[in-house]
Scaffold this motif. Structure first.
Motif, PDB file in Angstrom:
ATOM      1  N   LEU A 119      -2.106   2.729  11.384  1.00 14.38           N
ATOM      2  CA  LEU A 119      -2.648   3.155  10.098  1.00 14.38           C
ATOM      3  C   LEU A 119      -2.034   2.370   8.948  1.00 14.38           C
ATOM      4  O   LEU A 119      -2.728   1.950   8.015  1.00 14.38           O
ATOM      5  CB  LEU A 119      -2.395   4.654   9.894  1.00 14.38           C
ATOM      6  N   GLY A 120      -0.719   2.170   9.031  1.00 14.09           N
ATOM      7  CA  GLY A 120      -0.030   1.420   7.981  1.00 14.09           C
ATOM      8  C   GLY A 120      -0.514  -0.020   7.890  1.00 14.09           C
ATOM      9  O   GLY A 120      -0.709  -0.552   6.791  1.00 14.09           O
ATOM     10  N   THR A 121      -0.750  -0.633   9.053  1.00 14.49           N
ATOM     11  CA  THR A 121      -1.223  -2.018   9.097  1.00 14.49           C
ATOM     12  C   THR A 121      -2.608  -2.140   8.472  1.00 14.49           C
ATOM     13  O   THR A 121      -2.885  -3.057   7.688  1.00 14.49           O
ATOM     14  CB  THR A 121      -1.259  -2.522  10.552  1.00 14.49           C
ATOM     15  N   ILE A 122      -3.493  -1.204   8.816  1.00 19.45           N
ATOM     16  CA  ILE A 122      -4.853  -1.233   8.268  1.00 19.45           C
ATOM     17  C   ILE A 122      -4.832  -0.983   6.761  1.00 19.45           C
ATOM     18  O   ILE A 122      -5.510  -1.674   5.991  1.00 19.45           O
ATOM     19  CB  ILE A 122      -5.748  -0.189   8.975  1.00 19.45           C
ATOM     20  N   LEU A 123      -4.040   0.001   6.320  1.00 17.82           N
ATOM     21  CA  LEU A 123      -3.939   0.293   4.887  1.00 17.82           C
ATOM     22  C   LEU A 123      -3.409  -0.910   4.111  1.00 17.82           C
ATOM     23  O   LEU A 123      -3.901  -1.244   3.026  1.00 17.82           O
ATOM     24  CB  LEU A 123      -3.028   1.497   4.662  1.00 17.82           C
ATOM     25  N   LYS A 124      -2.419  -1.565   4.664  1.00 18.99           N
ATOM     26  CA  LYS A 124      -1.800  -2.703   3.984  1.00 18.99           C
ATOM     27  C   LYS A 124      -2.767  -3.865   3.818  1.00 18.99           C
ATOM     28  O   LYS A 124      -2.809  -4.505   2.753  1.00 18.99           O
ATOM     29  CB  LYS A 124      -0.563  -3.156   4.775  1.00 18.99           C
ATOM     30  N   HIS A 125      -3.534  -4.162   4.867  1.00 17.13           N
ATOM     31  CA  HIS A 125      -4.375  -5.366   4.845  1.00 17.13           C
ATOM     32  C   HIS A 125      -5.832  -5.108   4.475  1.00 17.13           C
ATOM     33  O   HIS A 125      -6.521  -6.016   4.006  1.00 17.13           O
ATOM     34  CB  HIS A 125      -4.320  -6.053   6.216  1.00 17.13           C
ATOM     35  N   GLU A 126      -6.314  -3.864   4.682  1.00 17.42           N
ATOM     36  CA  GLU A 126      -7.736  -3.587   4.452  1.00 17.42           C
ATOM     37  C   GLU A 126      -7.982  -2.423   3.503  1.00 17.42           C
ATOM     38  O   GLU A 126      -9.128  -2.130   3.169  1.00 17.42           O
ATOM     39  CB  GLU A 126      -8.436  -3.320   5.797  1.00 17.42           C
TER      40      GLU A 126
END
Length: 271
Positions: free
Chosen positions: A24-31
Motif C-alpha cells: 500500500l505504501g509503495t502504491i501511495l508513494k508512486h501512484e
C-alpha cells in the motif's frame, strides 16, 4: 502480489511488494490515492452481479434441495447447504465475470512497476468496449471457468459456515441473538472462505490478466504454477485477501440479516 513472480523460480523473483502495508505504501508513494482505488467502479458493478445472485438465490436453492430430499425449509443440512452455496455462487460468477476481468486488468496495470501482463484501460466502459471490439463475447468471458471454480468454492462454504456458527453459538448460549452473534459467525465465515478460496483466487487473477498465451485452462494454470513456483504460490497475497474478504463477509452477512428482517416485516404488512 498474486501476479508477482508468475511462472518464475523463487530465486529469480524480484519482489516489488513484500507485504500488505509495504505494498500500500509503495502504491501511495508512486501512484497516489487514485492508484489504490484503481478499478473501483468495475469492482462495484461486479459485486452487484455476484452478491445479487449469490445471496439472492441461496435460500431458494436450499429450500428446493431440502424439499427434494424430504427435509423442511428450516432444516440446516450442511451438505445441501454447500451445494446451494456453490450453485448460487456459480451463477454470480457468470453474471459478474466481464466486470471482474476489467477490474483485474485495471488493478494489475501500473505506470511504474510492470508486474504481470500490462493492459491499460481508462475506465470500465473503455475496458469492456475494447475487449468486445478485439475479442468479441468470448473475450469478455475469458477466465469465466476459473471464476466459477473460485466463486463456487468460496460460496460453498461462506453461508454454510455462517449458519453453522450461528447455530453453534445459539446451542451453547455464547451470546444472545443479535448483531454480536452475527458478527462472530460472519467473522468465522470470512476466515473459512479465505482459506478455501485463495488458491482459486490466484488462478483466476492469472487467467484474467494473461493475454491468452500463458494458460489454456485453470487446471493448466494450477499445474504450471505449482510445478514452477511451488504449492505455497497458491497462497500468495493471503493476508491482503483476508483483510478484504474478512470485513467484506462480515458487512455483507450482517447487512443481509438486517435486510431480511425488514423484508419479512414488509411482507407481513397488508396493503
Amino acid at each position: 502480489m498474486q501476479l508477482q513472480g508468475e511462472l518464475a523460480a523463487k530465486d529469480q523473483t524480484k519482489k516489488v511488494y513484500t507485504g500488505l502495508f509495504q505494498g500500500l505504501g509503495t502504491i501511495l508513494k508512486h501512484e497516489g490515492v487514485r492508484g489504490t482505488q484503481r478499478g473501483l467502479l468495475a469492482a462495484y458493478v461486479y459485486q452487484l452481479g455476484l452478491n445479487g445472485c449469490r445471496l439472492g438465490f441461496y435460500e431458494p436453492f436450499r429450500h428446493t434441495l431440502n424439499g427434494f430430499f424430504g427435509y423442511t425449509e428450516k432444516d440446516q443440512q450442511f451438505s445441501l447447504n454447500i451445494i446451494a452455496g456453490a450453485g448460487s455462487g456459480i451463477m454470480g460468477a457468470i453474471m459478474g465475470s466481464p466486470f471482474y476481468l476489467v477490474k483485474t486488468r485495471m488493478q494489475a496495470y501500473s505506470p511504474v512497476f510492470k508486474v504481470g501482463a500490462q493492459t491499460h484501460y481508462r475506465n470500465l466502459i473503455h475496458g469492456l468496449s475494447t475487449i468486445f471490439k478485439t475479442e468479441g463475447i468470448r473475450g469478455l468471458y475469458r477466465g469465466v471457468d476459473a471464476a466459477i471454480l473460485r466463486t463456487g468454492a468460496g460460496s460453498s462454504v461462506q453461508l454454510p459456515i455462517y449458519n453453522y456458527a450461528k447455530n453453534t453459538i445459539d446451542r451453547y448460549g455464547i451470546v444472545e441473538d443479535g448483531p454480536k452473534r452475527h458478527l462472530i459467525a460472519s467473522a468465522a465465515s470470512g476466515f473459512g472462505v479465505c482459506i478455501v478460496m485463495n488458491p482459486w483466487d490466484v488462478l483466476m487473477t492469472r487467467m484474467y490478466n494473461q493475454k491468452g498465451n500463458l494458460y489454456k485452462s485453470p487446471f493448466d494454470c494450477l499445474v504450471k504454477t505449482v510445478s514452477i513456483e511451488g504449492p505455497l504460490a497458491l497462497y500468495k497475497g493471503f493476508v491482503p485477501h483476508l483483510m478484504r474478504i474478512g470485513p467484506h463477509t462480515v458487512l455483507t452477512l450482517m447487512f443481509m440479516e438486517q435486510t431480511m428482517k425488514w423484508v419479512k416485516k414488509l411482507e407481513g404488512v397488508p396493503f
